[in-house]
Design an enzyme around this catalytic site. Structure first.
Site, PDB file in Angstrom:
ATOM      1  N   THR A  42      15.901  22.671  32.998  1.00 20.53           N
ATOM      2  CA  THR A  42      14.686  22.191  32.626  1.00 20.53           C
ATOM      3  C   THR A  42      14.079  21.760  34.099  1.00 20.53           C
ATOM      4  O   THR A  42      14.840  20.603  34.483  1.00 20.53           O
ATOM      5  CB  THR A  42      14.272  21.235  31.447  1.00 20.53           C
ATOM      6  OG1 THR A  42      12.857  20.769  31.660  1.00 20.53           O
ATOM      7  CG2 THR A  42      15.270  20.206  31.716  1.00 20.53           C
ATOM      8  N   HIS A  54      27.415  14.093  22.931  1.00 19.89           N
ATOM      9  CA  HIS A  54      28.589  13.329  23.049  1.00 19.89           C
ATOM     10  C   HIS A  54      29.587  13.573  21.806  1.00 19.89           C
ATOM     11  O   HIS A  54      30.724  12.876  22.033  1.00 19.89           O
ATOM     12  CB  HIS A  54      28.293  11.648  23.187  1.00 19.89           C
ATOM     13  CG  HIS A  54      29.024  11.221  24.038  1.00 19.89           C
ATOM     14  ND1 HIS A  54      30.307  11.543  24.520  1.00 19.89           N
ATOM     15  CD2 HIS A  54      28.767   9.922  24.957  1.00 19.89           C
ATOM     16  CE1 HIS A  54      30.991  10.653  25.158  1.00 19.89           C
ATOM     17  NE2 HIS A  54      30.021   9.869  25.403  1.00 19.89           N
TER      18      HIS A  54
END
Length: 423
Positions: A339, A396
């Protein structure tokens, strides 16, 4: 015979669409393949062309209505029905430069058969924006051997309309450029409540879902892009001449990201139940900002493409995303996303994951900065370099900070020591 206009099926899993805008009103003449209305689904926004030429006699489904596929939403009458509306309109607004029985629009429409195409066309209008036009406009351009780069579009985001190209044919290049617009006045603020568009509602739902699903973490690296900047500058003219597209920075960044993903496939993985799905291909999502939202078209099997093929595919998908020509399957199934948050000048962004992906890379603004360089003997000097900050957002749960750092190091090295052929 009248022709029914139906809500098309935009993909195997799509069974309805919302009509967001009618581009014609009842009584308007339409030509086959001319954009007729716009729809929004849970995958893409699309522009639907007219299935036949004639007069739009009836709109059955208004803007904002959600209808199932194959539902008749409008009716186009035959050419015989076009005579009365056209002649009545001609007497209402006579054109001073045309016979009294014709409107300016009718004069332009008849011009292709009577007015020769200008032989000496001016230099193309220089713009970094991609050409935006409908299939009908491109067909007219082919029939009259016209380079669309010579025409300045008056539509949304510079889109070349049918009236623009007919005006160009009728009046010639000297008078086809519209007069400059007067400076816009300051719009007063309004206190109002407006409903979300279908696309904005879907984006809101997915962003909230992503935040709830994944513990987001970020790894931010500043990368020296000087080598890439110089390489692009040396090769941009030859690249455009050979491949027909502009050479931007995106294919360099995409190729470097693909190389890094090959070494760290966990960045291309996703959680599936209680396991980790390692994908066998890199389906690269490229986020494209639109005037009405955001969409992520996908470069399938990006790891198999050469540099020119990667550049062509990215340019093609981005252009069709902006002109509402994407198919639903072209905007789903990505495994890793890029992006470009720096396109507006920002240093970097902290993006939200495109579920179920495990990582997304945000590209920051490219700027010249004074940088301390150290030679092999330990001597420091200050030099002006082209620097760009990149931010890897990752889930994560399955990607540790160490893996994110290793990925970004490989990505950084690929750009700073680029040796790959590009033309």
């Amino acid at each position: 015979m009248p022709t029914d206009v139906v809500m098309p099926q935009m993909g195997e899993s799509i069974f309805e669409g919302t009509i967001t805008k009618w581009l014609k009103k009842p009584g308007d003449a339409v030509e086959k393949d001319e954009p007729l209305f716009e729809i929004s689904t849970d995958k893409v926004d699309a522009e639907i062309p007219a299935p036949a030429s004639g007069i739009l006699t009836e709109i059955k489904s208004p803007e904002g209505e959600t209808v199932t596929i194959n539902t008749v939403v409008a009716v186009i009458g035959g050419s015989d029905e076009a005579t009365a509306p056209a002649s009545s309109a001609s007497t209402a607004e006579p054109a001073p430069a045309a016979p009294k029985s014709e409107t300016p629009k009718q004069a332009a429409a008849s011009a292709p058969a009577e007015v020769p195409v200008p032989q000496d066309q001016p230099a193309p209008i220089v713009s970094d924006e991609p050409l935006r036009s409908s299939p009908l406009v491109r067909r007219i351009a082919r029939e009259h051997n016209i380079d669309l780069r010579h025409i300045r579009g008056t539509g949304s985001a510079g889109r070349i309309s049918k009236d623009d190209i007919l005006r160009y044919i009728a009046e010639g290049p000297a008078t086809s450029t519209p007069a400059p617009k007067a400076p816009a006045s300051v719009t007063p603020l309004k206190d109002e409540l407006v409903p979300m568009s279908r696309m904005r509602s879907i984006i809101a739902e997915r962003m909230l879902e992503s935040r709830r699903t994944s513990p987001h973490a970020y790894s931010i690296y500043k990368i020296d892009m000087t080598r890439i900047v110089r390489l692009r500058e040396r090769n941009r003219a030859a690249f455009e001449q050979r491949h027909g597209i502009k050479l931007t920075f995106m294919p360099f960044i995409a190729a470097a990201a693909i190389d890094a993903v090959r070494q760290f496939p966990i960045v291309n993985a996703s959680i599936e139940g209680s396991g980790i799905r390692y994908h066998g291909n890199i389906h690269l999502g490229i986020a494209v900002a639109l005037e009405w939202g955001l969409i992520v078209p996908v470069v399938r099997q990006a790891e198999t493409l050469s540099f020119p093929a990667l550049a062509r595919t990215i340019a093609d998908l981005a252009e069709r995303a902006r002109t509402k020509k994407l198919k639903p399957e072209e905007a789903s199934g990505s495994t890793f996303t890029l992006t470009n948050s720096g396109v507006f000048g920002g240093e970097y962004g902290t993006p939200i994951l495109n579920q179920p992906e495990a990582a997304i890379l945000a590209i920051g603004g490219l700027k010249k900065e004074p940088i301390v360089l150290t030679d092999s003997e330990g001597n420091d000097t200050i030099a002006i370099r082209s620097m760009q900050t990149h931010c890897l957002g990752f889930d994560h749960r399955i990607i540790d900070g160490a893996d994110a750092g290793k990925f970004m190091t490989v990505f950084k090295d690929a750009l700073e020591s680029w040796t790959r052929e590009i033309v």
